[in-house]
Design an enzyme around this catalytic site. Structure first.
Site, short mmCIF file in Angstrom:
data_model
loop_
_atom_site.label_atom_id
_atom_site.label_comp_id
_atom_site.label_asym_id
_atom_site.label_seq_id
_atom_site.Cartn_x
_atom_site.Cartn_y
_atom_site.Cartn_z
N SER A 124 0.84 -1.20 0.00
CA SER A 124 0.00 0.00 0.00
C SER A 124 0.87 1.25 0.00
O SER A 124 1.98 1.26 0.57
CB SER A 124 -0.85 -0.03 1.27
OG SER A 124 -1.37 1.25 1.53
N TYR A 149 -2.18 -1.15 10.90
CA TYR A 149 -2.40 -1.73 9.57
C TYR A 149 -1.22 -1.37 8.65
O TYR A 149 -0.61 -2.22 8.02
CB TYR A 149 -3.72 -1.21 8.95
CG TYR A 149 -3.80 -1.44 7.46
CD1 TYR A 149 -4.02 -2.72 6.95
CD2 TYR A 149 -3.62 -0.38 6.54
CE1 TYR A 149 -4.07 -2.94 5.57
CE2 TYR A 149 -3.67 -0.60 5.18
CZ TYR A 149 -3.89 -1.88 4.70
OH TYR A 149 -3.93 -2.09 3.34
N LYS A 153 1.94 -3.70 6.92
CA LYS A 153 2.34 -3.76 5.50
C LYS A 153 3.85 -3.49 5.37
O LYS A 153 4.54 -4.14 4.58
CB LYS A 153 1.57 -2.72 4.68
CG LYS A 153 0.10 -3.04 4.50
CD LYS A 153 -0.09 -4.20 3.54
CE LYS A 153 -1.54 -4.61 3.41
NZ LYS A 153 -1.74 -5.87 2.72
P1 NAD Z 1 -10.92 -7.53 1.20
O1 NAD Z 1 -11.12 -7.52 2.66
O2 NAD Z 1 -12.10 -7.35 0.32
O3 NAD Z 1 -10.17 -8.86 0.76
C1 NAD Z 1 -9.28 -9.55 1.61
C2 NAD Z 1 -9.70 -11.02 1.61
O4 NAD Z 1 -8.80 -11.76 2.44
C3 NAD Z 1 -11.10 -11.24 2.15
O5 NAD Z 1 -11.83 -12.06 1.26
C4 NAD Z 1 -10.89 -11.95 3.50
O6 NAD Z 1 -11.94 -12.83 3.79
C5 NAD Z 1 -9.56 -12.66 3.26
N1 NAD Z 1 -8.75 -12.90 4.45
C6 NAD Z 1 -8.43 -12.01 5.44
N2 NAD Z 1 -7.62 -12.60 6.33
C7 NAD Z 1 -7.40 -13.86 5.90
C8 NAD Z 1 -6.64 -14.95 6.40
N3 NAD Z 1 -5.95 -14.86 7.54
N4 NAD Z 1 -6.63 -16.12 5.70
C9 NAD Z 1 -7.33 -16.24 4.54
N5 NAD Z 1 -8.09 -15.23 4.04
C10 NAD Z 1 -8.12 -14.06 4.70
O7 NAD Z 1 -9.81 -6.42 0.87
P2 NAD Z 1 -9.31 -5.84 -0.52
O8 NAD Z 1 -9.71 -4.42 -0.62
O9 NAD Z 1 -9.67 -6.77 -1.61
O10 NAD Z 1 -7.74 -5.86 -0.26
C11 NAD Z 1 -6.91 -6.92 -0.70
C12 NAD Z 1 -5.49 -6.65 -0.26
O11 NAD Z 1 -5.05 -5.40 -0.80
C13 NAD Z 1 -5.31 -6.55 1.26
O12 NAD Z 1 -4.09 -7.15 1.61
C14 NAD Z 1 -5.26 -5.05 1.50
O13 NAD Z 1 -4.54 -4.73 2.66
C15 NAD Z 1 -4.55 -4.57 0.24
N6 NAD Z 1 -4.82 -3.16 -0.06
C16 NAD Z 1 -6.12 -2.76 -0.25
C17 NAD Z 1 -6.38 -1.41 -0.51
C18 NAD Z 1 -7.80 -0.93 -0.69
O14 NAD Z 1 -8.03 0.28 -0.66
N7 NAD Z 1 -8.78 -1.80 -0.91
C19 NAD Z 1 -5.33 -0.48 -0.60
C20 NAD Z 1 -4.02 -0.94 -0.41
C21 NAD Z 1 -3.78 -2.30 -0.15
N1 UFG Z 2 -13.13 10.41 3.21
C1 UFG Z 2 -14.14 11.26 3.62
N2 UFG Z 2 -15.27 10.70 4.12
C2 UFG Z 2 -15.47 9.36 4.20
C3 UFG Z 2 -14.42 8.49 3.79
C4 UFG Z 2 -13.27 9.07 3.31
O1 UFG Z 2 -13.99 12.48 3.56
O2 UFG Z 2 -16.54 8.93 4.67
C5 UFG Z 2 -11.91 10.99 2.63
C6 UFG Z 2 -10.63 10.66 3.41
O3 UFG Z 2 -10.43 11.57 4.45
C7 UFG Z 2 -9.58 10.73 2.29
C8 UFG Z 2 -10.36 10.24 1.05
O4 UFG Z 2 -11.73 10.43 1.35
O5 UFG Z 2 -9.21 12.07 2.07
C9 UFG Z 2 -10.11 8.76 0.72
O6 UFG Z 2 -10.35 8.00 1.90
P1 UFG Z 2 -10.50 6.39 1.87
O7 UFG Z 2 -10.89 5.98 3.24
O8 UFG Z 2 -11.39 5.99 0.74
O9 UFG Z 2 -9.04 5.89 1.50
P2 UFG Z 2 -7.64 6.17 2.24
O10 UFG Z 2 -6.83 7.05 1.34
O11 UFG Z 2 -7.82 6.61 3.62
O12 UFG Z 2 -7.01 4.70 2.31
C10 UFG Z 2 -7.00 3.77 1.23
C11 UFG Z 2 -7.11 2.36 1.80
C12 UFG Z 2 -5.88 2.02 2.61
C13 UFG Z 2 -4.64 2.23 1.81
C14 UFG Z 2 -4.60 3.63 1.22
C15 UFG Z 2 -3.44 3.73 0.26
O13 UFG Z 2 -8.27 2.25 2.62
O14 UFG Z 2 -5.93 0.64 2.97
O15 UFG Z 2 -5.81 3.89 0.50
O16 UFG Z 2 -3.31 5.03 -0.19
F1 UFG Z 2 -3.55 2.06 2.59
#
Ligand code: NAD
Ligand code: UFG
Length: 339
Positions: A124, A149, A153
């Site tokens: 991330s 979190y 990472k």
């Molecule tokens: P998500 O929660 O939808 O998907 C994660 C999946 O992993 C889920 O299906 C959950 O059931 C499974 N899981 C969690 N712990 C587990 C375990 N111990 N064993 C087996 N399965 C497990 O999340 P996502 O948004 O699809 O994110 C996927 C990956 O990308 C994560 O590692 C997250 O940290 C990373 N990531 C997501 C974002 C974002 O904004 N969505 C940003 C940066 C990084």
């Molecule tokens: N925000 C609002 N209101 C809300 C939700 C979000 O104003 O109800 C704003 C936040 O303050 C931020 C922007 O919208 O300025 C985006 O927020 P998100 O929560 O959608 O995303 P983040 O940037 O906080 O975080 C996401 C993922 C993290 C990841 C990160 C990487 O959730 O897991 O992007 O840049 F690490």
């Protein structure tokens, strides 16, 4: 040969499974379903007409992993499984370190025992921490993430780097995601958060649908164009296409590679809200609220390295991302469970 997708029934994982199948790969999904359901995988089966092996299990479970690697010939692992809520990680840090860090350790041990050394990891942009000038380039030192979190990472990045300096021929890609949003254009799979959404896009979708009254904008006094937070939103299909390129690239040589997956363009919260209103035709009520602890003012990628080394570039713009997020939301107002 199979590609193992941990966390494959989650938001990004399910889109990844779709793209892998379309690219002709055979897939095994390992997911403990703590934040998803197998319904997403059923939907991918429906739209692709292809077979997906699904194992319900935990990446911390050595027995499950050893059996999986001995039953199937796995060439690559794409590791999405993990917990991702920043707020929850502050309340339950051990849960995050166990699931994310210990889970990765157990997974890598099982991979090494089976002689599988190709790994793509979901990192991330949060690992850069605060205080860098934008855009963020991979050569910048990683910083101090502001929550467990983010620290989980960063720890995983460090442990994977150590592996590539070890006796085994590991080929590892650390993919630093910016803000993945949107859905597959069919509206058949998408983001289905449990409970109150933490992230902006699913929250806006629920306000547009009338499920929630108004969205809180966390801070309008940032040093940005309109005072609200700026992020580099990336379409989830562009993101998963980046993984396909990274998977191919790490086959060419062993070692550790790091790539940003972002578009290189930031948008403010207000810009995203106005785009959502324009595309959905719905009024989105909002109110100004205090800053959310741990948020940075602005964050966007320099995606140049992925363009140069992977030949990958995000193709979809904010309008496409919001159009597909909205289409998914309209078709599935309550996500996978009730549709
Ligand atoms: P998500 O929660 O939808 O998907 C994660 C999946 O992993 C889920 O299906 C959950 O059931 C499974 N899981 C969690 N712990 C587990 C375990 N111990 N064993 C087996 N399965 C497990 O999340 P996502 O948004 O699809 O994110 C996927 C990956 O990308 C994560 O590692 C997250 O940290 C990373 N990531 C997501 C974002 C974002 O904004 N969505 C940003 C940066 C990084
Ligand atoms: N925000 C609002 N209101 C809300 C939700 C979000 O104003 O109800 C704003 C936040 O303050 C931020 C922007 O919208 O300025 C985006 O927020 P998100 O929560 O959608 O995303 P983040 O940037 O906080 O975080 C996401 C993922 C993290 C990841 C990160 C990487 O959730 O897991 O992007 O840049 F690490």
């Amino acid at each position: 040969m199979f590609v193992l997708v941990t966390g494959g029934s989650g938001y990004i994982g399910s889109h990844m499974v779709f793209s892998l199948l379309e690219a002709g790969h055979d897939i095994i999904v390992l997911d403990n379903l703590c934040n998803s359901s197998e319904l997403s995988i059923n939907r991918v089966r429906e739209i692709t007409g292809k077979k997906i092996l699904f194992v319900q299990g935990d990446v911390r479970d050595r027995k499950v992993l050893n059996k999986l690697f001995s039953d199937y010939d796995v060439s690559d692992v794409l590791h999405f499984a993990g917990l991702k809520s920043v707020g929850e990680s502050c309340c339950h840090p051990l849960m995050y370190y166990e699931s994310n860090v210990a889970g990765t350790v157990v997974l890598c041990q099982a991979m090494a025992a089976a002689g599988v050394f190709n790994l793509v990891f979901s990192s991330s942009a949060t690992v850069y921490g605060d205080g860098h000038p934008m855009p963020l380039h991979e050569t910048l030192p990683t910083g101090s993430p502001t929550n467990p979190y983010g620290r989980s990472k960063l720890m995983i990045e460090m442990l994977l780097e150590d592996l590539t300096d070890s006796v085994h021929p590991w080929s590892i890609a650390l993919l630093r995601y910016f803000n993945p949003i949107g859905a597959h254009e069919s509206g058949v799979i998408g983001e289905d958060p449990l409970g109150v959404p933490n992230n902006l896009l699913p929250y806006l979708g629920q306000v547009a649908m009338g499920r929630r009254e108004c969205v809180s904008i966390f801070g309008n006094d940032y040093p940005t164009l309109d005072g609200t937070g700026v992020r580099d939103y990336i379409h989830v299909m562009d993101l998963v296409e980046g993984h396909l390129c990274a998977m191919q690239a790490i086959h060419k040589s062993s070692g550790l590679r790091v790539w940003n997956l972002g578009t290189g363009r930031g948008y403010s919260v207000l810009e995203v809200i106005h785009t959502y209103e324009k595309i959905s035709g719905c009024n989105i009520a909002y109110r100004m609220a205090p800053r959310r602890p741990g948020d940075v003012a602005a964050c966007w990628a320099d995606p140049g390295l992925a363009a140069k080394e992977l030949g990958w570039k995000a193709k979809r713009g904010l309008n496409d991302m919001v159009r597909d997020a909205w289409y998914w939301q309209k078709k599935n107002p309550y996500g996978y469970q009730i549709s």
